[in-house]
Scaffold this motif. Sequence first.
Motif, PDB file in Angstrom:
ATOM      1  N   ILE A  40     118.154  91.956 145.279  1.00 16.31           N
ATOM      2  CA  ILE A  40     117.175  93.022 145.024  1.00 16.31           C
ATOM      3  C   ILE A  40     115.794  92.579 145.488  1.00 16.31           C
ATOM      4  CG2 ILE A  40     116.056  94.371 143.220  1.00 16.31           C
ATOM      5  CD1 ILE A  40     118.631  94.329 141.659  1.00 16.31           C
ATOM      6  N   LEU A  41     115.465  91.334 145.211  1.00 14.35           N
ATOM      7  CA  LEU A  41     114.160  90.825 145.643  1.00 14.35           C
ATOM      8  C   LEU A  41     114.017  90.923 147.162  1.00 14.35           C
ATOM      9  CD1 LEU A  41     111.529  89.341 144.794  1.00 14.35           C
ATOM     10  CD2 LEU A  41     112.711  87.209 145.320  1.00 14.35           C
ATOM     11  N   TYR A  42     115.036  90.495 147.886  1.00 16.49           N
ATOM     12  CA  TYR A  42     114.984  90.579 149.343  1.00 16.49           C
ATOM     13  C   TYR A  42     114.917  92.034 149.809  1.00 16.49           C
ATOM     14  CZ  TYR A  42     115.999  85.596 149.861  1.00 16.49           C
ATOM     15  OH  TYR A  42     115.931  84.238 149.835  1.00 16.49           O
ATOM     16  N   THR A  43     115.563  92.904 149.077  1.00 18.81           N
ATOM     17  CA  THR A  43     115.506  94.320 149.441  1.00 18.81           C
ATOM     18  C   THR A  43     114.064  94.820 149.394  1.00 18.81           C
ATOM     19  OG1 THR A  43     117.734  94.692 148.589  1.00 18.81           O
ATOM     20  CG2 THR A  43     116.332  96.633 148.851  1.00 18.81           C
ATOM     21  N   PHE A  44     113.353  94.432 148.364  1.00 20.97           N
ATOM     22  CA  PHE A  44     111.938  94.806 148.270  1.00 20.97           C
ATOM     23  C   PHE A  44     111.121  94.119 149.360  1.00 20.97           C
ATOM     24  CE2 PHE A  44     112.578  95.373 143.423  1.00 20.97           C
ATOM     25  CZ  PHE A  44     113.140  96.604 143.644  1.00 20.97           C
ATOM     26  N   TYR A  45     111.391  92.846 149.514  1.00 21.01           N
ATOM     27  CA  TYR A  45     110.644  92.026 150.462  1.00 21.01           C
ATOM     28  C   TYR A  45     110.734  92.618 151.876  1.00 21.01           C
ATOM     29  CZ  TYR A  45     109.486  87.754 153.094  1.00 21.01           C
ATOM     30  OH  TYR A  45     108.943  86.843 153.951  1.00 21.01           O
ATOM     31  N   VAL A  46     111.930  92.976 152.255  1.00 19.40           N
ATOM     32  CA  VAL A  46     112.147  93.500 153.596  1.00 19.40           C
ATOM     33  C   VAL A  46     111.467  94.858 153.778  1.00 19.40           C
ATOM     34  CG1 VAL A  46     113.940  94.408 155.113  1.00 19.40           C
ATOM     35  CG2 VAL A  46     114.247  92.196 154.007  1.00 19.40           C
ATOM     36  N   ARG A  47     111.370  95.611 152.705  1.00 17.91           N
ATOM     37  CA  ARG A  47     110.702  96.903 152.798  1.00 17.91           C
ATOM     38  C   ARG A  47     109.257  96.781 153.242  1.00 17.91           C
ATOM     39  NH1 ARG A  47     114.752  98.059 151.961  1.00 17.91           N
ATOM     40  NH2 ARG A  47     115.759 100.087 151.837  1.00 17.91           N
ATOM     41  N   ALA A  48     108.643  95.647 152.966  1.00 13.42           N
ATOM     42  CA  ALA A  48     107.229  95.479 153.289  1.00 13.42           C
ATOM     43  C   ALA A  48     106.978  95.561 154.791  1.00 13.42           C
ATOM     44  CB  ALA A  48     106.715  94.149 152.739  1.00 13.42           C
ATOM     45  N   CYS A  49     108.013  95.357 155.593  1.00 13.18           N
ATOM     46  CA  CYS A  49     107.819  95.516 157.041  1.00 13.18           C
ATOM     47  C   CYS A  49     108.927  96.366 157.617  1.00 13.18           C
ATOM     48  CB  CYS A  49     107.719  94.174 157.740  1.00 13.18           C
ATOM     49  SG  CYS A  49     109.199  93.189 157.620  1.00 13.18           S
ATOM     50  N   ASP A  50     109.359  97.333 156.858  1.00  7.98           N
ATOM     51  CA  ASP A  50     110.412  98.248 157.298  1.00  7.98           C
ATOM     52  C   ASP A  50     109.911  99.100 158.463  1.00  7.98           C
ATOM     53  OD1 ASP A  50     112.263 100.245 157.618  1.00  7.98           O
ATOM     54  OD2 ASP A  50     112.706 100.387 155.483  1.00  7.98           O
ATOM     55  N   PRO A  51     110.482  98.939 159.667  1.00 12.14           N
ATOM     56  CA  PRO A  51     110.011  99.740 160.795  1.00 12.14           C
ATOM     57  C   PRO A  51     110.322 101.222 160.653  1.00 12.14           C
ATOM     58  CG  PRO A  51     111.940  98.446 161.410  1.00 12.14           C
ATOM     59  CD  PRO A  51     111.566  98.022 160.027  1.00 12.14           C
ATOM     60  N   GLY A  52     111.142 101.551 159.668  1.00 12.78           N
ATOM     61  CA  GLY A  52     111.454 102.970 159.459  1.00 12.78           C
ATOM     62  C   GLY A  52     110.222 103.807 159.194  1.00 12.78           C
TER      63      GLY A  52
END
Lengths: 205, 205
Positions: free
Chosen positions: B163-175
């Motif tokens: 879950i933490l990585y899911t949030f973390y990755v959202r910070a640079c989500d190219p979407g």
Amino acid sequence: MNPASIVRVTFKQQMLQAREEAIVKTVNRLLAEKGFEAMTVDEVAAQVGIAKASLYKHFASKEALAVAAMLRVIRLMQDFIQALPAEAPALENLRAVVRWTLEAQLAADMPSLPNPNSSLRATLVANQDYMAGVRVLRDRLSTWIAAAQAAGALNPTLPAIAILYTFYVRACDPGLAFLRMDGLYQDEQIVDMVMCTCFDGVNAR
Amino acid sequence: MNPASIVRVTFKQQMLQAREEAIVKTVNRLLAEKGFEAMTVDEVAAQVGIAKASLYKHFASKEALAVAAMLRVIRLMQDFIQALPAEAPALENLRAVVRWTLEAQLAADMPSLPNPNSSLRATLVANQDYMAGVRVLRDRLSTWIAAAQAAGALNPTLPAIAILYTFYVRACDPGLAFLRMDGLYQDEQIVDMVMCTCFDGVNAR
DNA sequence: GTCTATATCCCGATAGAC
DNA sequence: GTCTATCGGGATATAGAC
């Protein structure tokens, strides 16, 4: 032109094609591992085992290498989609496609997508084959997304394009690499977890 | 040392600090827009309005610039978390943090995260300040994640680290950038959609 | 500390022999 | 088509005057 010469030409062409396939596969792996900017042509040549100048006999530029790699992935994805059962529920097929991209990424077989402002992006959108391939994929997936929304399987309040981008971005989600680096989970578990966060979200149900 | 000289030194230091802040902000924006590899030091200097050699009087290398930018974002994020109500439900605070990162990204104020194999990553993990900042953030968020799972708000079958990585990755989500490029939605809508796909997933509920 | 000018290196691309 | 050797441009980093 006698039969022997025809065979000979065909053989040469096979060699040529095999070599180009080896090149594109190598490019694919390097794009997956390091991205376009960090990949060097010298590196590609070294890993393929040929001289850099020989590479340029096959591909006109570094960008052309990347385009070829992207086209290869698009065709592989199209083949995979083609083999899916047309009568299956749309959601099942969509899940299969997303899972395929995650597994491809873990296999270092999925080029990291170009950033919106990447120099590579301009080259890609200018390429008709690439754009045509993307269009085919997009249309096929969009149809499934709309069907799954209509069937009550996907959230109908989300725009279909937002769902499409959600899948698209998953194909190069760095979260998989981070989970793998931690070494706590097997690849299959990692794929399952990302499938879960993608479709079910992180909220409890 | 008389008072006047003290004031003078302080004034100089303020000027120095202001200039360095201007540099780091510029670096931050460029990292958000183009990423580390595509950003050039000449570009930074030009946008700050100073000579490149002057930049190197403040920061020893291009990597040092990026580290300073990442540290700035970490501190801003820590400040934001610090200001959150400690008595609020963990899920609400987590949602606020994720939303903050999405808005920062749309404001071109969130450096694109280094790829797992980036040259920048080695520099970052070798930096004690950076690692300490990351640790603080990770611990705080992990605590909230565990609490939200225990409260039945977040999926308890997912590992907290996933879950933490899911949030973390959202910070640079190219979407987000893709959605914005389409021009169909306002920034606020884009943030809401990504918040939805992140927490609720794309499935119907 | 800031500038101009330059050193140094790396990388994409090419020349030319075979 | 493949090779070795090299060009030319651009990027990081520095020298040295002010």
